[in-house]
Enzyme design. Structure first.
Site, PDB file in Angstrom:
ATOM      1  N   GLY A 116       0.932  -0.960  -0.246  1.00 14.23           N
ATOM      2  CA  GLY A 116       0.223  -0.339  -0.319  1.00 14.23           C
ATOM      3  C   GLY A 116       0.802   0.911  -0.333  1.00 14.23           C
ATOM      4  O   GLY A 116       2.398   1.417  -0.118  1.00 14.23           O
ATOM      5  N   GLU A 175       8.490  -9.192   1.791  1.00 14.35           N
ATOM      6  CA  GLU A 175       7.385 -10.217   1.550  1.00 14.35           C
ATOM      7  C   GLU A 175       7.055  -9.777  -0.221  1.00 14.35           C
ATOM      8  O   GLU A 175       7.618  -9.830  -0.969  1.00 14.35           O
ATOM      9  CB  GLU A 175       5.567 -10.179   1.684  1.00 14.35           C
ATOM     10  CG  GLU A 175       4.304 -10.774   1.122  1.00 14.35           C
ATOM     11  CD  GLU A 175       3.108 -10.554   2.496  1.00 14.35           C
ATOM     12  OE1 GLU A 175       2.835 -10.949   3.297  1.00 14.35           O
ATOM     13  OE2 GLU A 175       2.413  -9.240   2.144  1.00 14.35           O
TER      14      GLU A 175
HETATM   15  N1  COA Z   1     -11.837   3.233   8.822  1.00 12.52           N
HETATM   16  C1  COA Z   1     -11.975   2.834   7.506  1.00 12.52           C
HETATM   17  N2  COA Z   1     -11.706   3.206   6.439  1.00 12.52           N
HETATM   18  C2  COA Z   1     -10.347   3.740   6.708  1.00 12.52           C
HETATM   19  C3  COA Z   1     -10.114   3.434   7.988  1.00 12.52           C
HETATM   20  C4  COA Z   1     -10.548   3.421   8.982  1.00 12.52           C
HETATM   21  N3  COA Z   1     -10.069   3.857  10.330  1.00 12.52           N
HETATM   22  N4  COA Z   1      -8.400   4.099   7.818  1.00 12.52           N
HETATM   23  C5  COA Z   1      -7.750   4.604   6.301  1.00 12.52           C
HETATM   24  N5  COA Z   1      -9.056   3.779   5.924  1.00 12.52           N
HETATM   25  C6  COA Z   1      -9.254   3.965   3.994  1.00 12.52           C
HETATM   26  C7  COA Z   1      -8.667   4.839   3.650  1.00 12.52           C
HETATM   27  O1  COA Z   1      -9.426   6.122   3.038  1.00 12.52           O
HETATM   28  C8  COA Z   1      -8.685   4.366   2.175  1.00 12.52           C
HETATM   29  O2  COA Z   1      -9.582   4.507   1.184  1.00 12.52           O
HETATM   30  P1  COA Z   1     -10.063   4.676   0.254  1.00 12.52           P
HETATM   31  O3  COA Z   1      -9.161   4.100  -0.687  1.00 12.52           O
HETATM   32  O4  COA Z   1     -12.000   4.483  -0.545  1.00 12.52           O
HETATM   33  O5  COA Z   1      -9.202   6.053  -0.223  1.00 12.52           O
HETATM   34  C9  COA Z   1      -8.005   2.964   2.176  1.00 12.52           C
HETATM   35  O6  COA Z   1      -8.666   2.678   3.695  1.00 12.52           O
HETATM   36  C10 COA Z   1      -6.339   2.773   2.081  1.00 12.52           C
HETATM   37  O7  COA Z   1      -6.216   3.499   3.255  1.00 12.52           O
HETATM   38  P2  COA Z   1      -5.079   4.281   2.958  1.00 12.52           P
HETATM   39  O8  COA Z   1      -4.632   5.604   3.367  1.00 12.52           O
HETATM   40  O9  COA Z   1      -4.730   4.819   0.610  1.00 12.52           O
HETATM   41  O10 COA Z   1      -3.275   2.785   2.689  1.00 12.52           O
HETATM   42  P3  COA Z   1      -2.198   2.229   2.124  1.00 12.52           P
HETATM   43  O11 COA Z   1      -2.754   2.019   0.940  1.00 12.52           O
HETATM   44  O12 COA Z   1      -1.356   1.864   2.636  1.00 12.52           O
HETATM   45  O13 COA Z   1      -3.559   0.822   2.667  1.00 12.52           O
HETATM   46  C11 COA Z   1      -4.711  -0.990   4.639  1.00 12.52           C
HETATM   47  C12 COA Z   1      -3.590   0.535   3.756  1.00 12.52           C
HETATM   48  C13 COA Z   1      -4.577  -1.211   5.969  1.00 12.52           C
HETATM   49  C14 COA Z   1      -5.758  -0.943   3.954  1.00 12.52           C
HETATM   50  C15 COA Z   1      -3.742  -1.697   3.794  1.00 12.52           C
HETATM   51  O14 COA Z   1      -1.858  -1.378   4.628  1.00 12.52           O
HETATM   52  C16 COA Z   1      -4.397  -3.899   4.598  1.00 12.52           C
HETATM   53  O15 COA Z   1      -4.527  -3.855   3.900  1.00 12.52           O
HETATM   54  N6  COA Z   1      -2.989  -3.761   5.296  1.00 12.52           N
HETATM   55  C17 COA Z   1      -3.192  -5.298   6.319  1.00 12.52           C
HETATM   56  C18 COA Z   1      -2.702  -6.349   5.297  1.00 12.52           C
HETATM   57  C19 COA Z   1      -0.710  -5.991   5.345  1.00 12.52           C
HETATM   58  O16 COA Z   1      -0.582  -5.215   6.206  1.00 12.52           O
HETATM   59  N7  COA Z   1      -0.395  -6.936   4.381  1.00 12.52           N
HETATM   60  C20 COA Z   1       1.666  -6.569   4.243  1.00 12.52           C
HETATM   61  C21 COA Z   1       2.094  -7.481   5.108  1.00 12.52           C
HETATM   62  S1  COA Z   1       3.304  -7.539   4.261  1.00 12.52           S
END
Ligand code: COA
Length: 497
Positions: A265, A288
């Site tokens: 992300g 990863e």
């Molecule tokens: N509640 C609801 N939505 C939330 C939120 C919360 N507390 N915090 C962030 N979001 C939303 C953002 O608004 C964004 O929404 P959009 O796509 O509609 O714009 C979306 O989540 C993604 O957030 P972003 O700030 O762009 O972060 P990201 O691209 O870095 O993704 C995760 C963040 C948590 C979704 C992503 O890292 C993930 O799926 N992690 C779990 C798996 C993981 O950690 N894998 C790695 C292991 S190697």
């Protein structure tokens, strides 16, 4: 020309169209498919399957390494052919189907899928569909931009369909390191002691007679969609770099920090980009997914080696890396995900794990997966494999989401993927909370002071003080603990009106 990619001449007769190959997939089958973080997925056969089910409906259980590119999860969901899906996805259409209860999604630590297959705790795949750059003289499969679970899927499946993708350069061969652990309880330790150790083969060893079909395709991997760092992610990176500098000064970390892992992300990528402006050198990754930031750090001479299980790049970086593979090849390894995410290796190498939270609470419990505790976002991915075993488990997030309607720091996490015992450091653009060695009440003080957005700080302090007055080792007001989430669902904001 294409047939040169099949070096086992006896397999030439297995070449057929994607439509023909898709006929091997029958109703109710478990299908193991290549693909990890939208890289190296089989492309032509699943698309042909989605077309075929329009006329002849069927349902499959689909396992992959992680997420698929080229909208495949969307296409398969819309075709109605997915009954069950594991262990990770990032697609909005599939997400909707999961949250409607139409597709049963098993959200799993990414190192565990093939271990559970090996022990027959999960049904073995009937068929594997694996993207390859080539098939060797022995009939072994050379993967493309991800290894993921492809090796074990091929080994466990009764039949294998190979998709040779000519858009991938043959020079990818040699990049992979396929090591398959033996059966428990007589398994010997995985003999990997340094991030750049090669311990396996460069192709997936299967008996050639298992290959039922070979399909040629030339469709590219999807490009990464990560955005450039913004003010907030740059601030998060800055807090972390300052923290790392202090850890090195205090001799708690080596000058090169030790092997780094960074999650998927925008935020994790931006944090790694922050290291470009730091004085750290000789950095390594044992991670990863390898994103743009890995290659920016290599190009800047700051990173010497990166081990992962997939590479997903933006359009900007894609041709730079894949057209110059010779330049990067001695600095890269792609491994099966059970090795890249192996808990014992993560602990032994002392990895610094940086992953992203959706929300965390005042005691340090982290929710990475469920919006308001119920709606699946993507899945836990490998974050648990790393966080639980890391030298230092770091979680990053912006302090607010959706223009401030959501505070990413909440009184009680509405779903817990990483509990307080596994979480060492929390960072938002507001600051960094170092939770090591602190009791819950002390952790809350640090988190509220350093991580909560100013718009929510008084509201949080009020909750914490009243909870402390009620007492407990981890003080809570159970009748209010989820009031912020309830307020969001009812009034569209977590702010007290
Ligand atoms: N509640 C609801 N939505 C939330 C939120 C919360 N507390 N915090 C962030 N979001 C939303 C953002 O608004 C964004 O929404 P959009 O796509 O509609 O714009 C979306 O989540 C993604 O957030 P972003 O700030 O762009 O972060 P990201 O691209 O870095 O993704 C995760 C963040 C948590 C979704 C992503 O890292 C993930 O799926 N992690 C779990 C798996 C993981 O950690 N894998 C790695 C292991 S190697």
């Amino acid at each position: 020309m294409q047939l040169e990619r099949i070096r086992h001449a006896g397999l030439h007769e297995k070449v057929m169209s994607a439509e023909q190959a898709s006929e091997f997939i029958k109703d109710g089958m478990t299908v193991g498919m290549s693909g990890f973080t939208r890289a190296g997925e089989a492309k032509a056969v699943p698309k042909a399957l989605a077309e075929r089910v329009k006329e002849h409906p069927l349902k499959i259980n689909l396992m992959t390494g992680a997420s698929l590119g080229n909208d495949l999860d969307k296409i398969l969901t819309e075709s109605g052919s997915l009954a069950r899906r594991m262990p990770f996805q990032v697609d909005t259409t599939l997400r909707k189907a999961i949250n409607n209860g139409d597709v049963m999604f098993i959200d799993q630590h990414l190192s565990e899928t093939v271990e559970q297959l090996r022990n027959h705790q999960l049904k073995l795949p009937d068929i594997a569909i694996i993207e390859a750059v080539a098939i060797t003289e022995e009939g072994h499969i050379v993967p493309t931009t991800s290894v993921g679970n492809s090796a074990s899927f091929s080994i466990f499946a009764k039949q294998v369909i190979v998709e040779i993708n000519t858009s991938h350069k043959p020079e990818l061969e040699g990049l992979h390191d396929i090591y398959i652990p033996s059966y428990r309880p007589t398994r010997t330790p995985v003999p990997l002691v340094k991030v750049d150790d090669r311990i396996g083969s460069t192709a997936i060893p299967i008996p050639p007679e298992k290959i039922a079909a070979i399909v040629f395709t030339s469709q590219h991997d999807s490009y990464s969609t990560v955005g450039a760092p913004d003010e907030d992610t740059a601030a998060i990176a800055k807090h972390l770099v300052t923290f790392f500098e202090n850890e090195v000064a205090e001799k708690r970390l080596a000058p090169n920090l030790g092997p780094l892992q960074a999650g998927i992300g925008n935020i994790a990528n931006a944090v790694m980009m922050g290291l470009l402006d730091s004085d750290f050198t000789d950095l390594t990754m044992y991670s990863e997914v390898l994103q743009d930031s890995t290659f920016d750090l290599i190009d800047a001479g700051k990173m010497t080696f990166a081990s992962g299980c997939s590479v997903i790049l933006s359009e900007r970086m894609n041709s730079k890396v894949f057209d110059n593979l010779e330049h990067y090849k001695d600095k890269l390894i792609l491994r099966p995900q059970e090795i890249s995410n192996h808990p014992e290796i993560v602990r032994r190498l002392g990895i610094i794990a940086i992953n992203t939270a959706l929300e965390f609470d005042i005691y340090g419990n982290v929710n990475s997966t469920h919006v308001c505790g119920t709606r699946m976002m993507n899945g836990i991915g490998g974050s648990g494999d790393f966080a639980r075993n890391a030298n230092m488990a770091i979680f990053v997030t912006k302090s607010i989401a959706k223009d401030g309607a959501i505070s990413s720091v909440v009184p009680m996490a509405s779903h817990v993927d990483h509990n307080e015992h596994d979480v060492d450091i929390l960072v938002t653009e507001q600051g960094l909370a170092d939770l090591r060695g602190l009791a819950p009440r002390e952790r809350a003080v640090q988190i509220i002071k350093h991580c909560v957005h100013p718009d929510y700080r008084n509201q949080m302090l009020d909750y914490f003080e009243r909870a402390c007055a009620r007492g407990g080792h981890t003080p809570h007001l159970l009748d209010e603990a989820f009031s912020w989430h309830i307020n969001l669902e009812k009034n569209g904001t977590m702010k007290l009106l």
